[in-house]
Design a protein around this motif. Structure first.
Motif, PDB file in Angstrom:
ATOM      1  N   LEU A  79       0.650  -1.230  -0.005  1.00 18.73           N
ATOM      2  CA  LEU A  79       0.006  -0.029   0.016  1.00 18.73           C
ATOM      3  C   LEU A  79       0.757   1.242   0.020  1.00 18.73           C
ATOM      4  O   LEU A  79       0.379   2.385  -0.565  1.00 18.73           O
ATOM      5  N   ALA A  80       2.056   1.406   0.548  1.00 16.66           N
ATOM      6  CA  ALA A  80       2.652   2.290   0.618  1.00 16.66           C
ATOM      7  C   ALA A  80       3.502   2.570  -0.725  1.00 16.66           C
ATOM      8  O   ALA A  80       3.554   3.841  -1.359  1.00 16.66           O
ATOM      9  N   ASN A 128      -2.871  14.199   0.398  1.00 17.27           N
ATOM     10  CA  ASN A 128      -3.469  12.982   0.958  1.00 17.27           C
ATOM     11  C   ASN A 128      -2.654  11.743   0.719  1.00 17.27           C
ATOM     12  O   ASN A 128      -2.700  10.654   1.670  1.00 17.27           O
ATOM     13  N   LEU A 129      -1.936  11.587  -0.655  1.00 24.71           N
ATOM     14  CA  LEU A 129      -1.295  10.465  -0.930  1.00 24.71           C
ATOM     15  C   LEU A 129      -0.065  10.221  -0.021  1.00 24.71           C
ATOM     16  O   LEU A 129       0.508   9.029   0.356  1.00 24.71           O
ATOM     17  N   ILE A 131      -0.004  11.526   2.944  1.00 17.46           N
ATOM     18  CA  ILE A 131      -0.168  11.096   4.227  1.00 17.46           C
ATOM     19  C   ILE A 131      -0.288   9.431   4.384  1.00 17.46           C
ATOM     20  O   ILE A 131      -0.017   9.074   5.244  1.00 17.46           O
ATOM     21  N   ALA A 132      -1.036   8.902   3.282  1.00 15.51           N
ATOM     22  CA  ALA A 132      -1.061   7.723   3.282  1.00 15.51           C
ATOM     23  C   ALA A 132       0.406   6.861   3.333  1.00 15.51           C
ATOM     24  O   ALA A 132       0.444   5.834   4.038  1.00 15.51           O
ATOM     25  N   PHE A 133       1.130   7.439   2.472  1.00 17.99           N
ATOM     26  CA  PHE A 133       2.585   6.686   2.359  1.00 17.99           C
ATOM     27  C   PHE A 133       3.235   6.859   3.559  1.00 17.99           C
ATOM     28  O   PHE A 133       3.915   5.856   4.122  1.00 17.99           O
ATOM     29  N   PHE A 134       3.223   8.074   4.457  1.00 18.67           N
ATOM     30  CA  PHE A 134       3.905   7.995   5.639  1.00 18.67           C
ATOM     31  C   PHE A 134       3.488   7.115   6.772  1.00 18.67           C
ATOM     32  O   PHE A 134       4.209   6.597   7.542  1.00 18.67           O
ATOM     33  N   SER A 135       2.100   7.222   6.944  1.00 18.72           N
ATOM     34  CA  SER A 135       1.356   6.266   7.811  1.00 18.72           C
ATOM     35  C   SER A 135       1.638   4.798   7.246  1.00 18.72           C
ATOM     36  O   SER A 135       1.943   4.111   8.494  1.00 18.72           O
ATOM     37  N   PHE A 136       1.590   4.315   6.290  1.00 18.50           N
ATOM     38  CA  PHE A 136       2.088   3.034   6.173  1.00 18.50           C
ATOM     39  C   PHE A 136       3.397   2.761   6.263  1.00 18.50           C
ATOM     40  O   PHE A 136       3.839   1.602   6.728  1.00 18.50           O
ATOM     41  N   MET A 181      -5.179   3.616   5.545  1.00 22.66           N
ATOM     42  CA  MET A 181      -6.368   3.194   4.800  1.00 22.66           C
ATOM     43  C   MET A 181      -7.442   4.372   4.994  1.00 22.66           C
ATOM     44  O   MET A 181      -8.115   4.570   3.823  1.00 22.66           O
ATOM     45  N   ARG A 182      -7.542   5.049   5.792  1.00 26.39           N
ATOM     46  CA  ARG A 182      -8.648   6.223   5.745  1.00 26.39           C
ATOM     47  C   ARG A 182      -8.275   7.029   4.767  1.00 26.39           C
ATOM     48  O   ARG A 182      -9.263   7.850   4.284  1.00 26.39           O
ATOM     49  N   ALA A 183      -6.917   7.538   4.676  1.00 30.70           N
ATOM     50  CA  ALA A 183      -6.412   8.381   3.548  1.00 30.70           C
ATOM     51  C   ALA A 183      -6.862   7.824   2.216  1.00 30.70           C
ATOM     52  O   ALA A 183      -7.277   8.718   1.420  1.00 30.70           O
ATOM     53  N   TYR A 184      -6.557   6.536   1.998  1.00 32.77           N
ATOM     54  CA  TYR A 184      -7.071   5.825   0.725  1.00 32.77           C
ATOM     55  C   TYR A 184      -8.587   6.065   0.629  1.00 32.77           C
ATOM     56  O   TYR A 184      -9.231   6.434  -0.471  1.00 32.77           O
ATOM     57  N   TYR A 185      -9.512   5.969   1.715  1.00 36.78           N
ATOM     58  CA  TYR A 185     -10.831   6.026   1.372  1.00 36.78           C
ATOM     59  C   TYR A 185     -11.032   7.735   1.070  1.00 36.78           C
ATOM     60  O   TYR A 185     -12.096   7.683   0.147  1.00 36.78           O
ATOM     61  N   PHE A 186     -10.554   8.363   1.616  1.00 34.99           N
ATOM     62  CA  PHE A 186     -10.832   9.959   1.427  1.00 34.99           C
ATOM     63  C   PHE A 186     -10.457  10.311   0.086  1.00 34.99           C
ATOM     64  O   PHE A 186     -10.641  11.351  -0.499  1.00 34.99           O
TER      65      PHE A 186
END
Length: 238
Positions: A79-80, A128-129, A131-136, A181-186
């Motif tokens: 996912l990252a 947003n992307l 945010i998803a990258f750093f979270s994963f 995952m929430r960033a992916y949803y948004f």
């Protein structure tokens, strides 16, 4: 300053509304989890992870721990990597914004159709992307740490051998995965934003309704395993 914001006023208002709706839902879930940790599957899985750590460390299931953590790490890595690929693709599209804007704004009846608005939308999606990258990425880091400390032999005074500490780190890794995952949803409402601000608001409401149904812990059906063996229902839902 007002002249700069004026062309994007409707788009910015719809963006704020969408973020408010999305955030309000998660604040509501956080409040419900404070009262009932089993309210969502995320809360139930957090309790299950803590129990899993105790089982692994007490029974010395080293191979099972490594295999399970490897699977979680592989999922977070995929996912990252996907989020970075999407970000690179978005940067490539940004060079053709003038051509794509004509297609995206075909059904945009109310929002701005200027080039600066397209740039603003792409920047928000890019943020947003990331945010998803750093979270994963943070979840991968913590999963790797847990893989070491969960197999550490017990030594007095060793902080890493505490079951509580290991469970906390594992759930923290799961929390970062959850944020990603929430960033992916948004990302879904943000993609619809390219076609118009009203589409973003409608898609946000749709996404929130869908994830609300998915997040909710299903009611425990006591007769579910009746065909195999008798099992009493001990969990209650509020």
């Amino acid at each position: 300053m007002t002249e700069m914001i004026a062309p994007h006023r409707l788009d910015l208002i719809c963006l704020i509304v969408s973020m408010a709706v999305f955030s309000a839902y998660h604040l509501f879930v956080w409040w419900k989890l404070k009262k009932n940790p089993m309210y969502t599957l995320y809360g139930a899985i957090k309790l299950a992870k803590a129990a899993w750590v105790v089982s692994i460390m007490e029974d010395k299931k080293d191979i099972l721990a490594v295999q399970t953590l490897r699977n979680w790490t592989m999922g977070a890595t995929f996912l990252a990597s996907t989020s970075i690929l999407l970000a690179v693709g978005l940067l490539t599209l940004s060079g053709q914004g003038d051509k794509l804007g004509q297609i995206w704004h075909t059904v945009n009846l109310f929002g701005s159709t200027t080039q600066s608005t397209i740039t603003l939308k792409l920047l928000v999606i890019l943020g947003n992307l990331f945010i998803a990258f750093f979270s994963f990425s943070f979840s991968i880091r913590l999963f790797s740490h847990v893989g070491f400390i969960i197999n550490t032999p017990p030594v007095d005074g060793n902080y890493g051998t505490s079951m509580t500490f290991v469970a906390m780190q594992l759930n923290k890794a799961g929390s970062y995965f959850h944020i990603g995952m929430r960033a992916y949803y948004f990302l879904v409402p943000l993609i619809f934003w390219l076609f118009g601000p009203l589409f973003m608001v409608v898609s946000t409401l749709t996404v929130v309704i869908i994830i609300a149904r998915i997040d909710k812990t299903p009611k425990l059906e006591c007769s579910y395993l009746a065909g195999f063996f008798k099992e009493n229902c001990r969990l209650t839902q509020k």
